[in-house]
Scaffold this motif. Structure first.
Motif, short mmCIF file in Angstrom:
data_model
loop_
_atom_site.label_atom_id
_atom_site.label_comp_id
_atom_site.label_asym_id
_atom_site.label_seq_id
_atom_site.Cartn_x
_atom_site.Cartn_y
_atom_site.Cartn_z
N UNK A 170 0.87 -1.18 0.00
CA UNK A 170 0.00 0.00 0.00
C UNK A 170 0.91 1.23 0.00
N UNK A 171 1.10 1.85 -1.17
CA UNK A 171 2.06 2.95 -1.25
C UNK A 171 1.51 4.28 -0.72
N UNK A 172 2.33 4.96 0.04
CA UNK A 172 1.98 6.26 0.62
C UNK A 172 3.03 7.29 0.22
N UNK A 173 2.56 8.45 -0.21
CA UNK A 173 3.45 9.56 -0.58
C UNK A 173 3.77 10.39 0.67
N UNK A 174 5.05 10.47 1.00
CA UNK A 174 5.49 11.25 2.17
C UNK A 174 6.52 12.30 1.72
N UNK A 175 6.17 13.03 0.65
CA UNK A 175 7.06 14.10 0.18
C UNK A 175 7.27 15.14 1.27
N UNK A 176 6.32 15.24 2.22
CA UNK A 176 6.46 16.17 3.34
C UNK A 176 7.03 15.42 4.55
N UNK A 177 8.22 14.88 4.38
CA UNK A 177 8.91 14.20 5.49
C UNK A 177 9.76 15.24 6.22
N UNK A 178 10.69 15.86 5.50
CA UNK A 178 11.36 17.08 5.98
C UNK A 178 11.48 18.02 4.77
N UNK A 179 11.81 19.27 5.03
CA UNK A 179 12.09 20.18 3.92
C UNK A 179 13.51 19.86 3.45
N UNK A 180 13.69 19.52 2.17
CA UNK A 180 15.05 19.15 1.72
C UNK A 180 15.99 20.36 1.79
N UNK A 181 17.29 20.10 1.97
CA UNK A 181 18.24 21.19 2.22
C UNK A 181 18.21 22.30 1.17
N UNK A 182 17.98 21.94 -0.10
CA UNK A 182 18.00 22.97 -1.15
C UNK A 182 16.82 23.95 -1.04
N UNK A 183 15.83 23.63 -0.22
CA UNK A 183 14.69 24.54 -0.03
C UNK A 183 14.64 25.09 1.40
N UNK A 184 15.71 24.93 2.16
CA UNK A 184 15.62 25.30 3.58
C UNK A 184 15.33 26.80 3.76
N UNK A 185 15.71 27.63 2.79
CA UNK A 185 15.42 29.07 2.90
C UNK A 185 14.12 29.43 2.19
N UNK A 186 13.50 28.45 1.53
CA UNK A 186 12.26 28.73 0.78
C UNK A 186 11.26 27.60 1.02
N UNK A 187 10.90 27.45 2.25
CA UNK A 187 10.02 26.33 2.60
C UNK A 187 8.72 26.36 1.80
N UNK A 188 8.20 27.59 1.62
CA UNK A 188 6.92 27.73 0.92
C UNK A 188 7.02 27.23 -0.52
N UNK A 189 8.20 27.38 -1.13
CA UNK A 189 8.37 26.91 -2.52
C UNK A 189 8.29 25.38 -2.55
N UNK A 190 8.87 24.74 -1.53
CA UNK A 190 8.80 23.27 -1.48
C UNK A 190 7.35 22.81 -1.23
N UNK A 191 6.65 23.50 -0.37
CA UNK A 191 5.24 23.13 -0.12
C UNK A 191 4.43 23.27 -1.41
N UNK A 192 4.71 24.32 -2.17
CA UNK A 192 4.01 24.50 -3.45
C UNK A 192 4.38 23.39 -4.45
N UNK A 193 5.65 23.00 -4.43
CA UNK A 193 6.09 21.91 -5.32
C UNK A 193 5.31 20.63 -5.00
N UNK A 194 5.13 20.37 -3.73
CA UNK A 194 4.35 19.18 -3.33
C UNK A 194 2.90 19.32 -3.82
N UNK A 195 2.30 20.48 -3.51
CA UNK A 195 0.87 20.65 -3.79
C UNK A 195 0.57 20.78 -5.28
N UNK A 196 1.44 21.47 -6.01
CA UNK A 196 1.11 21.79 -7.40
C UNK A 196 1.71 20.83 -8.42
N UNK A 197 2.77 20.13 -8.05
CA UNK A 197 3.44 19.25 -9.02
C UNK A 197 3.42 17.79 -8.57
N UNK A 198 3.97 17.52 -7.37
CA UNK A 198 4.09 16.11 -6.97
C UNK A 198 2.73 15.46 -6.79
#
Ligand code: NIG
Ligand code: FE
Length: 407
Positions: A170-198
């Motif tokens: 039973x596969x579960x998507x956990x893209x929101x496990x931690x904010x990856x280092x390349x987005x540490x200064x732009x957390x909102x951009x990573x959240x948008x990547x999850x919501x709008x693309x992933x």
């Protein structure tokens, strides 16, 4: 294709009804399956004449239970973290190691650096062991890729493993496990990547059934988690949350209010949230290995059970907080450290785990009509099984009417 099993010492049907400890024990039982479904279960003496002429397997007094369901794992990951195990023993905390760049972050680096084929081979080897323990269904999370490419890579590992081995995944998507280092200064951009693309791509390609978020200090905030779960819900995914693991954030009540199928960890749950969780019908998933390895508090299961919240128990298999897929050992730990009786724990790893995966109509019970997923355990009773921790007490596993492990 049919099978008759006779001479069963004790059989637990594990109905969804009744309390946490109601496991529907039948002493001196027999069971019949046809075309992958249980068609009859009851006292051996009462086996209907039509089944008596069929070849039968003699269970020789063994225990028969529904196939175990490990409803929370992080099965696919690159590398291991044995070095951190030693650091924690020497007194460093899980959070301090993570803040210094270790922890989940180091497994993300290792997973990104491992090919899909190598990840598949590693997870496949684990599954070959897991099935021998009596586990017939296993939830498996992404969350060590944290980019479009590498999250999809993990989910594709699960997709290919579903074709090549018998455990239902039973596969579960956990893209929101931690904010990856390349987005540490732009957390909102990573959240948008999850919501709008992933999430849209994963929902479209049906690569995951559930979306999970880890809400905690050092991971995602309550508001970020809510945005992600709300988007996942709108796209038709089921919801889960790693909530109240190392501190209280209110994540459990928030996810329950959105209709989460299950809430994981909950060691720091505030009792004022119990009613919200109970009314939402979410399953509380207890993960005793994480408490053991992090030397953290255990979930207070008794107050959840008293509130009428269904409790499940799972391994949380991952390279950091729970480096073991030994579900039977997690079950014994739940007895010893969470004051759950063996009967309550069996229900936690069968029909309640099925409910955490929204499958309680089909698996997790041995009542007629359920899928013929079962484990034969070399123990006279449920109590004896969890008390006498053997290297592997499971001597037979049937998945969907087929024998997939027999000693
Ligand atoms: O469920 N808490 C977040 N995630 C995992 C740990 C993952 C890791 O340490 O790699 C957990 O405990
Ligand atoms: Fe986890």
């Amino acid at each position: 294709m049919s099978n008759v099993i006779r001479g069963i010492g004790q059989l637990a049907t594990c109905p969804i009804t009744g309390g946490q400890d109601h496991i529907g024990i039948i002493e001196g039982a027999a069971l019949v399956q046809q075309q992958g479904r249980v068609v009859w279960v009851g006292k051996d003496n009462d086996l209907p004449a039509e089944f008596q002429s069929l070849d039968a397997l003699d269970a020789q007094g063994a225990l028969v239970v529904p196939g175990l369901i490990d409803c929370h794992t992080h099965l696919c990951f690159g590398g291991w973290r044995g070095d951190e195990f030693e650091m924690r023993i020497q007194g460093q905390s899980y959070q301090a190691i993570a803040a210094a760049g270790g922890g989940i972050r180091s497994t993300v680096a290792a997973t990104r650096n491992t090919s899909q084929d190598d990840l598949t081979a590693k997870a496949s080897a684990a599954l070959a062991q897991i099935i021998q323990l009596g586990v017939t269904t296993l939830e498996c999370k992404s969350g060590y890729g944290l980019s479009v490419e590498h999250e999809l890579k993990q989910l594709c590992v699960y997709q290919s493993l579903q074709q090549s081995q018998p455990i239902e995944l039973v596969p579960t998507f956990l893209g929101a496990h931690i904010v990856p280092p390349e987005y540490s200064e732009q957390r909102d951009v990573y959240v948008r990547l999850i919501c709008d693309t992933m999430l849209p791509q994963i929902a479209e390609e049906k690569l995951a059934e559930f979306c999970d978020v880890y809400i905690d200090t050092g991971a995602f905030s309550l508001d970020e988690g809510k945005q992600i779960l709300s988007r996942a819900k709108a796209l038709g995914l089921g919801l889960k949350a790693h909530a109240e693991q190392l501190s209280y954030t209110g994540a459990a009540a928030m996810a329950a209010s959105l209709g989460a199928a299950s809430l994981e960890h909950l060691e720091y749950l505030d009792h004022s949230d119990l009613q919200t969780i109970q009314q939402a019908g979410s399953v509380a998933v207890s993960l005793p290995f994480a408490s053991l390895y992090l030397r953290e508090r255990y979930l207070d299961c008794r107050s959840l059970i008293e509130q009428g919240i269904p409790v499940a128990v799972a391994t949380d298999f991952n390279p950091g907080s729970a480096p073991s897929y030994q579900l039977p050992m997690a079950m014994t730990l739940a007895c010893l450290n969470q004051q759950m009786t063996p009967a309550e724990v069996l229900k936690a790893c069968t029909i309640h785990a099925a409910k955490a995966l929204q499958r309680e109509q089909r698996i997790g019970s041995l009542l007629p009509g359920f899928q013929a997923d079962l484990a034969i355990i070399n123990a006279p009773t449920v109590n004896h099984w969890m008390y006498h921790l053997q290297s592997n007490a499971c001597v037979g596993v049937m998945k969907n009417g087929n024998w997939v492990h027999q000693v």
